[in-house]
Motif scaffolding. Structure first.
Motif, PDB file in Angstrom:
ATOM      1  N   LYS A 186       0.836  -1.216   0.000  1.00 24.55           N
ATOM      2  CA  LYS A 186       0.000   0.000   0.000  1.00 24.55           C
ATOM      3  C   LYS A 186       0.865   1.257   0.000  1.00 24.55           C
ATOM      4  N   SER A 187       1.955   1.271   0.745  1.00 28.17           N
ATOM      5  CA  SER A 187       2.844   2.433   0.761  1.00 28.17           C
ATOM      6  C   SER A 187       3.494   2.658  -0.595  1.00 28.17           C
ATOM      7  N   ILE A 188       3.902   1.600  -1.267  1.00 27.05           N
ATOM      8  CA  ILE A 188       4.505   1.747  -2.599  1.00 27.05           C
ATOM      9  C   ILE A 188       3.487   2.327  -3.577  1.00 27.05           C
ATOM     10  N   THR A 189       2.252   1.879  -3.469  1.00 24.92           N
ATOM     11  CA  THR A 189       1.203   2.431  -4.341  1.00 24.92           C
ATOM     12  C   THR A 189       0.979   3.913  -4.066  1.00 24.92           C
ATOM     13  N   ASP A 190       1.007   4.310  -2.810  1.00 26.90           N
ATOM     14  CA  ASP A 190       0.812   5.716  -2.466  1.00 26.90           C
ATOM     15  C   ASP A 190       1.969   6.582  -2.957  1.00 26.90           C
ATOM     16  N   ILE A 191       3.177   6.050  -2.914  1.00 24.02           N
ATOM     17  CA  ILE A 191       4.338   6.835  -3.376  1.00 24.02           C
ATOM     18  C   ILE A 191       4.204   7.185  -4.847  1.00 24.02           C
ATOM     19  N   GLN A 192       3.546   6.353  -5.608  1.00 26.45           N
ATOM     20  CA  GLN A 192       3.452   6.567  -7.049  1.00 26.45           C
ATOM     21  C   GLN A 192       2.380   7.593  -7.435  1.00 26.45           C
ATOM     22  N   HIS A 193       1.813   8.247  -6.473  1.00 22.51           N
ATOM     23  CA  HIS A 193       0.790   9.266  -6.769  1.00 22.51           C
ATOM     24  C   HIS A 193       1.426  10.420  -7.544  1.00 22.51           C
ATOM     25  N   SER A 194       0.708  10.864  -8.564  1.00 18.66           N
ATOM     26  CA  SER A 194       1.215  11.965  -9.395  1.00 18.66           C
ATOM     27  C   SER A 194       0.710  13.306  -8.867  1.00 18.66           C
ATOM     28  N   PHE A 195       1.420  14.370  -9.272  1.00 17.43           N
ATOM     29  CA  PHE A 195       1.094  15.734  -8.845  1.00 17.43           C
ATOM     30  C   PHE A 195       0.878  16.611 -10.070  1.00 17.43           C
ATOM     31  N   SER A 196       0.296  17.764  -9.816  1.00 16.17           N
ATOM     32  CA  SER A 196       0.037  18.721 -10.902  1.00 16.17           C
ATOM     33  C   SER A 196       1.208  19.661 -11.156  1.00 16.17           C
ATOM     34  N   ARG A 197       2.269  19.562 -10.346  1.00 15.86           N
ATOM     35  CA  ARG A 197       3.420  20.456 -10.485  1.00 15.86           C
ATOM     36  C   ARG A 197       4.588  19.853  -9.715  1.00 15.86           C
ATOM     37  N   PRO A 198       5.808  20.366  -9.889  1.00 16.29           N
ATOM     38  CA  PRO A 198       6.942  19.870  -9.093  1.00 16.29           C
ATOM     39  C   PRO A 198       6.748  20.181  -7.619  1.00 16.29           C
ATOM     40  N   MET A 199       7.181  19.246  -6.777  1.00 10.53           N
ATOM     41  CA  MET A 199       7.019  19.384  -5.337  1.00 10.53           C
ATOM     42  C   MET A 199       8.388  19.485  -4.664  1.00 10.53           C
ATOM     43  N   THR A 200       8.454  20.275  -3.578  1.00 10.95           N
ATOM     44  CA  THR A 200       9.695  20.504  -2.833  1.00 10.95           C
ATOM     45  C   THR A 200       9.477  20.096  -1.384  1.00 10.95           C
ATOM     46  N   VAL A 201      10.330  19.203  -0.908  1.00  8.88           N
ATOM     47  CA  VAL A 201      10.303  18.735   0.482  1.00  8.88           C
ATOM     48  C   VAL A 201      11.566  19.258   1.157  1.00  8.88           C
ATOM     49  N   VAL A 202      11.423  19.947   2.283  1.00  4.06           N
ATOM     50  CA  VAL A 202      12.541  20.570   2.988  1.00  4.06           C
ATOM     51  C   VAL A 202      12.697  19.884   4.345  1.00  4.06           C
ATOM     52  N   VAL A 203      13.905  19.392   4.626  1.00  2.00           N
ATOM     53  CA  VAL A 203      14.226  18.706   5.877  1.00  2.00           C
ATOM     54  C   VAL A 203      14.900  19.717   6.800  1.00  2.00           C
ATOM     55  N   VAL A 204      14.351  19.911   8.014  1.00  4.75           N
ATOM     56  CA  VAL A 204      14.858  20.930   8.934  1.00  4.75           C
ATOM     57  C   VAL A 204      15.165  20.296  10.285  1.00  4.75           C
ATOM     58  N   GLN A 205      16.181  20.813  10.925  1.00  6.68           N
ATOM     59  CA  GLN A 205      16.582  20.482  12.306  1.00  6.68           C
ATOM     60  C   GLN A 205      17.757  21.376  12.659  1.00  6.68           C
ATOM     61  N   PRO A 206      17.597  22.313  13.603  1.00  8.10           N
ATOM     62  CA  PRO A 206      18.707  23.229  13.920  1.00  8.10           C
ATOM     63  C   PRO A 206      19.932  22.551  14.536  1.00  8.10           C
ATOM     64  N   LYS A 207      19.759  21.413  15.131  1.00  7.84           N
ATOM     65  CA  LYS A 207      20.885  20.752  15.805  1.00  7.84           C
ATOM     66  C   LYS A 207      21.607  19.842  14.819  1.00  7.84           C
ATOM     67  N   GLY A 208      22.888  19.898  14.793  1.00  8.96           N
ATOM     68  CA  GLY A 208      23.681  19.014  13.953  1.00  8.96           C
ATOM     69  C   GLY A 208      23.727  17.598  14.500  1.00  8.96           C
ATOM     70  N   GLY A 209      23.934  16.635  13.600  1.00  4.45           N
ATOM     71  CA  GLY A 209      24.012  15.231  13.998  1.00  4.45           C
ATOM     72  C   GLY A 209      22.677  14.623  14.364  1.00  4.45           C
ATOM     73  N   ALA A 210      21.582  15.262  13.963  1.00  4.79           N
ATOM     74  CA  ALA A 210      20.255  14.741  14.301  1.00  4.79           C
ATOM     75  C   ALA A 210      19.676  13.844  13.216  1.00  4.79           C
ATOM     76  N   GLY A 211      20.374  13.712  12.079  1.00  4.74           N
ATOM     77  CA  GLY A 211      19.898  12.800  11.035  1.00  4.74           C
ATOM     78  C   GLY A 211      19.261  13.500   9.847  1.00  4.74           C
ATOM     79  N   LYS A 212      19.600  14.778   9.612  1.00  2.68           N
ATOM     80  CA  LYS A 212      19.020  15.466   8.439  1.00  2.68           C
ATOM     81  C   LYS A 212      19.538  14.848   7.132  1.00  2.68           C
ATOM     82  N   THR A 213      20.857  14.637   7.002  1.00  4.76           N
ATOM     83  CA  THR A 213      21.433  14.137   5.751  1.00  4.76           C
ATOM     84  C   THR A 213      20.999  12.702   5.472  1.00  4.76           C
ATOM     85  N   PRO A 214      21.040  11.739   6.427  1.00  6.52           N
ATOM     86  CA  PRO A 214      20.511  10.409   6.138  1.00  6.52           C
ATOM     87  C   PRO A 214      19.030  10.437   5.757  1.00  6.52           C
TER      88      PRO A 214
END
Length: 523
Positions: free
Chosen positions: A248-276
């Motif tokens: 079900k999750s794989i099917t949901d990931i394949q949902h299409s959009f009407s425009r490009p989408m931008t996802v921003v990962v935030v965390q002020p503290k370093g080493g919290a796992g933003k890059t992974p």
């Protein structure tokens, strides 16, 4: 004046008293006391006299008994039918004064008389009565009431009313009246319901369905999958609930959009796992959406994305190089193939990585305007952009990244200080007029150690469930903890499935917002 019995009278001597010289054309008026027969025969009774004078008009002086108005003939009067009658014909009256004058003649005034009046006439004095004009009350005309026959109208349910005809007189009822059924009318009989014919076959009906229900496929995990493979498909055990959830999750990931989408990962503290988180989300989205996903390191100093992704051809170009040549990609004839030398492809996860520069001075020069130019170019060549931000929430490129976000992802580990920093950044978003992004954010809690403090977890999970839209948990994995390049295929199945579930959660949030925005644009 002379008196005579049988002969016509002669004109009187003009010198005699009371005589009046006759004028030519004068008419003899009957004397007082004359009768109709004596007048016609010309004879005068004894003691009577005749007098005459020239009248200005040849008409005779009317008498009350014989006078009739000149313009009124009761027998021959016909009302004018061209206009409504003021009075009925049988009540028509002429001028009331004329009738009154005829019935009550007034004595002529000597001062106004042109000729002398006979002595006998002078002896009679008539008092002119005062006449009041009779106010005739106009009768109110009423439309004659024509007798109308009242016929009973028989109702015919479901059919139009037939032509109106007076029915014959009904016979005397001998029993309780019963209504006879209405005979069917031609052209108005109820038609039986005809089912619609099935649509004509189409060529597409011969093709395989685009999507098979997730429950129809046999199991591929665990002992169910081993039985399916060992029997060669003769035995097809159904998939477990955990396997169905991943499908079900794989099917949901394949949902299409009407425009490009931008996802921003935030965390002020370093080493919290933003890059992974940036790498694993890009891998999950790219692996099941068919590519066109880029992971972008937007650190204001020197980020670590370059050391956490694979670099098979030892490529050295960075975002600073792309910014230097960005004018070539802002042209209308720019091609996606020309961009490949600035990004690092991740073949096993089907996404590209745009890493930061090793020189912190160069990265410090990327401000809000430079970020917007880079973001505009990347939107032309990618369908989804996952941005890894730095630790300084006041830097221009961090603010620009958050302003361009369609979805915010807040990351934290199962540690109190890291959880505090993640909750603080939500307050910062709300205080800077980005409360909607904070409420719709997705929280990802990942384990940095093999063991997790359950007490801290029990505090962090409900806390972020109350503050954000959803919370996803990722178990500990050595592929994430060793600090080297992260390879999607080397992740443990449980970890990979957790990232697939996190990617599906983000896509579902984006899909809901996209449908709402699309409906507003069309309205």
């Amino acid at each position: 004046m002379t008196h005579g019995t049988d002969e016509p009278h002669e004109p009187a001597d003009p010198s005699g008293p009371g005589d009046v010289e006759p004028r030519p054309g004068a008419h003899a008026a009957p004397a007082v006391g004359d009768t109709e027969d004596s007048v016609d025969s010309g004879e005068l009774p004894a003691g009577s006299f005749r007098w005459s004078y020239d009248a200005p008009e040849p008409t005779e002086t009317p008498q009350p008994d014989s006078y009739q108005p000149d313009s009124y003939q009761p027998d021959s009067y016909q009302p004018d039918t061209s206009a409504p009658e003021a009075y009925p014909a049988d009540t028509y009256q002429a001028d009331p004064y004329r009738f009154a004058a005829d019935q009550y003649p007034a004595a002529p005034d000597p001062a106004e008389q042109r000729y002398p009046v006979p002595p006998a006439a002078q002896q009679q004095s008539y008092e002119q009565p005062s006449y009041e004009q009779t106010a005739y009350e106009q009768p109110a005309y009423e439309q004659p009431a024509y007798e109308q026959h009242q016929y009973e109208q028989q109702q015919y349910p479901g059919y139009p009313q037939p032509a109106y005809e007076p029915p014959p007189a009904p016979p005397a009822p001998t029993s309780a009246p019963t209504s006879a059924p209405m005979p069917p009318q031609p052209g108005y009989a109820p038609q039986p319901f005809a089912p619609q014919p099935p649509p004509a076959p189409r060529p597409e009906d011969l093709l395989v369905p685009n999507q098979t229900p997730i429950t129809d496929e046999p199991a591929s995990w665990g002992w169910r999958g081993r039985v399916n493979r060992a029997s060669g498909g003769m035995f097809k055990p159904k998939a477990s609930p955990a396997e169905l959830a991943v499908r079900k999750s794989i099917t949901d990931i394949q949902h299409s959009f009407s425009r490009p989408m931008t996802v921003v990962v935030v965390q002020p503290k370093g080493g919290a796992g933003k890059t992974p988180t940036t790498i694993c989300l890009s891998a999950a989205l790219g692996a099941y959406r068919g590519g066109y996903v880029v992971g972008w390191d937007d650190n204001e100093t020197r980020g670590t994305l370059a050391v956490r992704v694979t670099n098979p051809d030892n490529q050295q170009t960075t975002v600073w190089d792309l910014l230097s040549d960005l004018a070539a990609f802002e042209r209308y004839d720019a091609r996606v193939g020309d961009l490949s030398r600035y990004v690092r492809a991740q073949p096993d996860a089907h996404f590209d990585a745009l890493v930061s520069d090793d020189n912190p001075g160069n990265m410090a020069q990327i401000g809000e305007r430079e970020y917007q130019r880079l973001h505009t170019v990347l939107q032309r060549f990618y369908r989804m952009i996952v941005v890894d931000t730095g630790n300084n929430v006041r830097s221009p490129n961090w603010q620009a990244a958050v302003n361009s976000a369609d979805q915010i992802v807040v990351v934290s580990t199962y540690q109190r200080d890291v959880g505090y920093s993640a909750s603080w950044v939500l307050d910062h978003l709300a205080q800077t007029d980005r409360a909607d992004l904070a409420r719709n954010a997705v929280t990802i809690l990942s384990a940095a150690d093999p063991t997790t403090d359950t007490a801290v977890r029990d505090q962090l999970v409900p806390h972020f469930q109350a503050r954000t839209r959803a919370v996803c948990e990722v178990p500990y994995d050595t592929e994430l903890a060793h600090g080297g390049p992260i390879r999607w295929a080397h992740l443990a199945p449980a970890t990979r499935n957790a990232w697939i579930h996190a990617g599906a959660t983000i896509v579902n949030c984006l899909a809901d917002d996209d449908r709402r925005a699309l409906a507003e644009r069309r309205s």
